[in-house]
Design an enzyme around this catalytic site. Structure first.
Site, mmCIF file in Angstrom:
data_model
loop_
_atom_site.group_PDB
_atom_site.id
_atom_site.type_symbol
_atom_site.label_atom_id
_atom_site.label_comp_id
_atom_site.label_asym_id
_atom_site.label_seq_id
_atom_site.Cartn_x
_atom_site.Cartn_y
_atom_site.Cartn_z
ATOM 1 N N GLU A 182 -63.381 2.628 15.924
ATOM 2 C CA GLU A 182 -64.332 1.810 16.677
ATOM 3 C C GLU A 182 -65.412 2.709 17.272
ATOM 4 O OE1 GLU A 182 -62.606 -2.174 18.155
ATOM 5 O OE2 GLU A 182 -62.160 -0.682 19.654
ATOM 6 N N GLY A 222 -65.269 -9.755 20.968
ATOM 7 C CA GLY A 222 -65.947 -10.983 21.400
ATOM 8 C C GLY A 222 -65.688 -12.172 20.482
ATOM 9 N N ASN A 228 -58.932 -8.771 19.842
ATOM 10 C CA ASN A 228 -58.808 -8.092 21.128
ATOM 11 C C ASN A 228 -59.525 -8.979 22.149
ATOM 12 O OD1 ASN A 228 -58.898 -6.470 23.367
ATOM 13 N ND2 ASN A 228 -60.299 -4.946 22.502
ATOM 14 N N TRP A 229 -58.748 -9.761 22.866
ATOM 15 C CA TRP A 229 -59.351 -10.745 23.783
ATOM 16 C C TRP A 229 -59.966 -10.103 25.022
ATOM 17 C CZ3 TRP A 229 -56.579 -16.130 24.430
ATOM 18 C CH2 TRP A 229 -56.664 -16.813 23.210
ATOM 19 N N LYS A 230 -59.631 -8.828 25.273
ATOM 20 C CA LYS A 230 -60.113 -8.143 26.483
ATOM 21 C C LYS A 230 -59.738 -8.970 27.718
ATOM 22 C CE LYS A 230 -63.628 -6.113 23.687
ATOM 23 N NZ LYS A 230 -64.694 -5.155 23.672
ATOM 24 N N HIS A 238 -58.286 2.400 23.600
ATOM 25 C CA HIS A 238 -59.563 1.692 23.483
ATOM 26 C C HIS A 238 -60.621 2.410 24.331
ATOM 27 C CE1 HIS A 238 -62.647 -1.361 23.710
ATOM 28 N NE2 HIS A 238 -62.060 -1.942 22.665
ATOM 29 N N GLY A 281 -69.517 -4.413 21.120
ATOM 30 C CA GLY A 281 -70.240 -5.400 21.922
ATOM 31 C C GLY A 281 -71.756 -5.306 21.873
ATOM 32 N N GLU A 288 -62.857 1.368 26.188
ATOM 33 C CA GLU A 288 -63.029 0.840 27.544
ATOM 34 C C GLU A 288 -61.966 1.410 28.485
ATOM 35 O OE1 GLU A 288 -63.143 -3.306 26.449
ATOM 36 O OE2 GLU A 288 -65.117 -2.986 25.547
ATOM 37 N N SER A 332 -68.420 -5.063 16.914
ATOM 38 C CA SER A 332 -69.403 -6.105 16.565
ATOM 39 C C SER A 332 -69.170 -6.783 15.220
ATOM 40 C CB SER A 332 -70.830 -5.519 16.618
ATOM 41 O OG SER A 332 -71.168 -5.173 17.934
HETATM 42 P P1 PGA Z 1 -66.499 -6.358 19.765
HETATM 43 O O1 PGA Z 1 -65.299 -5.528 20.401
HETATM 44 O O2 PGA Z 1 -65.997 -7.003 18.498
HETATM 45 O O3 PGA Z 1 -66.851 -7.367 20.830
HETATM 46 O O4 PGA Z 1 -67.609 -5.398 19.499
HETATM 47 C C1 PGA Z 1 -64.406 -4.803 19.615
HETATM 48 C C2 PGA Z 1 -63.389 -4.133 20.490
HETATM 49 O O5 PGA Z 1 -63.720 -3.759 21.626
HETATM 50 O O6 PGA Z 1 -62.231 -3.942 20.086
#
Ligand code: PGA
Length: 253
Positions: A170, A236, A11-13, A101, A176, A103, A214
């Site tokens: 998640e 990340g 997931n490159w965000k 997600h 993160g 976010e 993470s």
């Molecule tokens: P992260 O993010 O690996 O940076 O914790 C995971 C995600 O948001 O899908």
């Protein structure tokens, strides 16, 4: 070591530009050799909308699949400034889409809205990576199970084809932060999610459930020892070919 199919989903965000093709090239180089040894795994990169078409065009190898990170609930064209529909992402070459997600939940995606998004994406024959997870506060108040149940029931309709939906557990407090759940706790949650979905939607086999939050090259060995986990949603660490490759390698160590 397991012989089941393991998903490594990046997931490159909000990351990447055209020069990021070098990450894809490095992954391809590694994966074309690696796949011969550990053929039961799949790499999917969910990248910004702006890069899907470019990567699909430039990427010569067939090893890597591409996805988007969200879509609007309205399936096709409409008066929704700044939005992208499931039909649009399908047309530029996405085969997957992340929905729900945290976010996006924190900026207005409700269970109901996510349900509509899943419907639109399924209609476009996209496969869904449907994220669920509790916040730190909900966990502290021991509400994890009830939150997950509500998210599942609130966004999956009995008519949806569960074979097309990958569930990504998640925990919001893990994304993160470098904090991850304890092994026993995580195992119990995975067993709960799998049983709950099988029972609620009366499906014959357990759904695919992956973990996200993470994940890195160090903690992957703990996750790989939990047989209920079918793969990973990696944020990340997926923005670096080395970190992503090390996670995959270490999973099989
Ligand atoms: P992260 O993010 O690996 O940076 O914790 C995971 C995600 O948001 O899908």
């Amino acid at each position: 070591m397991t012989n089941k199919l393991i998903y490594f989903i990046g997931n490159w965000k909000m990351f990447g530009d055209f020069s990021s093709i070098k990450i894809i090239n490095k992954l391809n180089k590694f994966y074309s050799k690696f796949k011969k040894i550990h053929y039961r795994n799949k790499i999917i990169l969910c990248v910004p909308y702006t890069l899907i078409h470019f990567f699909k065009e430039k990427n010569k190898s067939k090893h890597i699949y591409f996805g988007a990170q969200n879509c609007h609930q309205h399936q096709t064209n409409g008066p929704f400034t700044g939005s992208i529909s499931a039909s649009m992402i399908k047309k530029v070459g996405a085969q997957y889409v992340i929905l729900g997600h945290s976010e996006n939940r924190s900026s207005g995606d409700t269970n109901h809205k996510i349900r509509d998004k899943i419907k639109s994406a399924l209609n476009e024959k996209l496969r869904i990576i449907f994220c669920i997870g509790e916040t730190f506060k909900e966990r502290k108040e021991k509400k994890t199970i009830s939150v997950l149940r509500k998210q599942i029931k609130g966004s999956i309709d009995k008519k949806y084809n569960l074979n097309k939906i990958i569930i990504a557990y998640e925990p919001v407090w893990s994304i993160g932060t470098g904090n991850v759940p304890q092994k026993n706790e995580l195992r119990k949650i995975f067993i709960f999610i799998k049983r709950e979905i099988k029972k609620t939607f009366k499906i014959k086999s357990f759904p695919i459930v992956i973990y996200g939050g993470s994940v890195n090259a160090k903690n992957i060995s703990m996750f790989s020892s939990i047989s209920e986990i079918d793969g990973f949603l990696i944020g990340g660490a997926s923005q670096s070919s080395k970190k992503f490759i090390d996670i995959i390698k270490n999973y099989y160590k």
